[in-house]
Design a protein around this motif. Structure first.
Motif, PDB file in Angstrom:
ATOM      1  N   LEU A  17       0.822  -1.203   0.000  1.00 53.66           N
ATOM      2  CA  LEU A  17       0.000   0.000   0.000  1.00 53.66           C
ATOM      3  C   LEU A  17       0.863   1.263   0.000  1.00 53.66           C
ATOM      4  O   LEU A  17       0.591   2.213  -0.742  1.00 53.66           O
ATOM      5  N   GLU A  18       1.912   1.276   0.809  1.00 55.50           N
ATOM      6  CA  GLU A  18       2.811   2.432   0.847  1.00 55.50           C
ATOM      7  C   GLU A  18       3.506   2.639  -0.493  1.00 55.50           C
ATOM      8  O   GLU A  18       3.652   3.773  -0.950  1.00 55.50           O
ATOM      9  N   ALA A  19       3.947   1.554  -1.105  1.00 53.94           N
ATOM     10  CA  ALA A  19       4.631   1.669  -2.395  1.00 53.94           C
ATOM     11  C   ALA A  19       3.690   2.236  -3.455  1.00 53.94           C
ATOM     12  O   ALA A  19       4.113   3.025  -4.304  1.00 53.94           O
ATOM     13  N   GLN A  20       2.425   1.848  -3.392  1.00 53.60           N
ATOM     14  CA  GLN A  20       1.450   2.361  -4.348  1.00 53.60           C
ATOM     15  C   GLN A  20       1.145   3.833  -4.106  1.00 53.60           C
ATOM     16  O   GLN A  20       1.048   4.605  -5.051  1.00 53.60           O
ATOM     17  N   THR A  21       0.963   4.215  -2.860  1.00 55.06           N
ATOM     18  CA  THR A  21       0.514   5.577  -2.562  1.00 55.06           C
ATOM     19  C   THR A  21       1.663   6.578  -2.451  1.00 55.06           C
ATOM     20  O   THR A  21       1.534   7.702  -2.921  1.00 55.06           O
ATOM     21  N   GLN A  22       2.782   6.160  -1.847  1.00 52.81           N
ATOM     22  CA  GLN A  22       3.881   7.086  -1.591  1.00 52.81           C
ATOM     23  C   GLN A  22       5.057   6.898  -2.550  1.00 52.81           C
ATOM     24  O   GLN A  22       5.950   7.730  -2.586  1.00 52.81           O
ATOM     25  N   GLY A  23       5.076   5.778  -3.249  1.00 56.45           N
ATOM     26  CA  GLY A  23       6.191   5.509  -4.154  1.00 56.45           C
ATOM     27  C   GLY A  23       7.382   4.859  -3.483  1.00 56.45           C
ATOM     28  O   GLY A  23       8.372   4.537  -4.134  1.00 56.45           O
TER      29      GLY A  23
END
Length: 93
Positions: A26-32
């Motif tokens: 989720l973090e990789a998707q939203t924050q990169g």
């Protein structure tokens, strides 16, 4: 079947890290990127930082986990129609 303490601990670590991995995706998707706190929690769930206590190695790991999380997100988002058969099937004959 006998279970050793080590294999039982590894199983518990794997079960505990599943929600953390979802958080990393989720973090990789939203924050990169995967945050350092999430990565430390993943390492702790699997037995500690080890060689990744070194900041240079930790940065390499953070980059690798971010790339993996983005790949997992892309695979999960791929729509497969219900009539497509599985690529691999196991049977007991």
């Amino acid at each position: 079947m006998e279970t050793s303490r080590r294999s039982f601990a590894a199983l518990l670590g794997a079960l505990a890290s599943a929600p953390l991995w979802d958080q990393a995706v989720l973090e990789a998707q939203t924050q990169g990127t995967v945050t350092a706190d999430t990565l430390r929690a993943l390492l702790d769930a699997q037995g500690g930082a080890g060689i990744f206590a070194d900041p240079a190695r930790f940065a390499e790991l953070q980059s690798a986990v971010t790339r993996s999380a983005i790949t997992v997100a892309a695979l999960r988002a791929f729509d497969v129609p219900a009539d497509v058969p599985p690529a691999v099937m196991f049977s007991r004959n």
